[in-house]
Design a protein around this motif. Structure first.
Motif: not given
Length: 289
Positions: A223-228, A287-288
């Motif tokens: 579920d680890h993600a980076v959102t721009v 966002d991490v």
């Protein structure tokens, strides 16, 4: 080097280009920025100003005169001054000078602000018009996010997840990096654009009409993600060197020229402007999760 830090992230920014060089997630020990292997692509997250993309003949036409302008502008090669710095906040400034006027004959102060709040980094571009006329420009971001996140994964485990369901259509670029006027559909799986080693064989994917105001880099394995998130940026580029272990997520206010004749800067596609004595601002977040 300027370092911003809290319990979630440690962020590093270098004076050259006011460029992010690290977004380190402290709880997991994951470095989320590409570490600029010069044999592949020697940048981390260049800031693009006063143009985005390539200009025909490597020139801009301003008030009837042509000026030399490299792809993505001169900002990424310029040395910024740090005007403010705390543990979680920094402002960098590039003011017009004898050097910049050779390429861009305006008086300006281009500022980049970084603000850390929990697992979120906000990047704000500010263009201060110090001239006696309207300043025309483009501005954008080019951060390269390392993928995969973990050593036991492959790039094919990852995908770009769009906030909204999209019928993706990329605007094609010529070998010189200019729009050809052609478009091509980009297959998706619901909100997902799977990442593959050959996704960028024909250069960047450039989207001009997205409903989404954010995209996430995610994996099928965790579920680890980076959102721009880019509420003020109408164009989005996605790009990587084919086979490289990163993907660039690029919010743009501006874009490359189209093939044909050089147009005055105020007629360039998606050009921005800021009037005499005024200030332009636009921000995006990383966002991490």
């Amino acid at each position: 080097m300027t370092i911003l830090e809290n319990d979630h992230l440690r962020v590093s920014i270098r004076p050259k280009g006011a460029e992010l060089t690290s977004i380190f997630h402290k709880p997991t020990g994951i470095e989320h920025l590409w570490q600029a292997d010069a044999s592949v692509w020697g940048w981390h997250a260049p800031n693009l100003f006063p143009v985005v993309g390539g200009c025909l003949n490597n020139q801009v036409l301003i008030d009837g005169k042509t000026y030399p302008m490299e792809r993505h502008g001169f900002t990424r090669q310029s040395l910024f001054e740090t005007t403010e710095s705390t543990t979680t906040h920094a402002i960098f400034s590039l003011r017009s000078s004898v050097v910049t006027r050779v390429h861009f004959p305006y008086e300006f102060d281009f500022q980049i602000m970084y603000e850390l709040d929990g697992p979120r980094l906000t990047v704000t571009y500010r263009v201060v018009n110090q001239d006696e006329k309207t300043v025309f420009f483009s501005v954008g971001a080019h951060p390269a996010f390392a993928a995969p996140f973990f050593v036991n994964e492959n790039l094919e485990d990852y995908f770009i997840e769009f906030e909204e369901a999209e019928d993706l259509e990329t605007h094609m670029l010529s070998a010189g990096g200019y729009f050809t006027g052609e478009t091509k559909p980009v297959p998706t799986e619901g909100h997902r654009l799977p990442l593959t080693k050959h996704l960028f064989d024909e250069d960047a994917l450039v989207f001009k009409n997205l409903a989404s105001r954010s995209v996430s880099l995610r994996s099928d394995k965790h579920d680890h993600a980076v959102t721009v998130s880019f509420p003020s940026f109408p164009y989005l580029g996605l790009w990587a060197k084919p086979g490289a272990s990163f993907v660039c997520i690029e919010p743009w206010l501006g874009c490359a020229d189209s093939e044909g004749e050089l147009k005055p800067i105020q007629q360039k596609e998606a050009i921005q402007q800021v009037g005499e004595g005024e200030v332009f601002e636009a921000a995006f977040t990383i966002d991490v999760k």
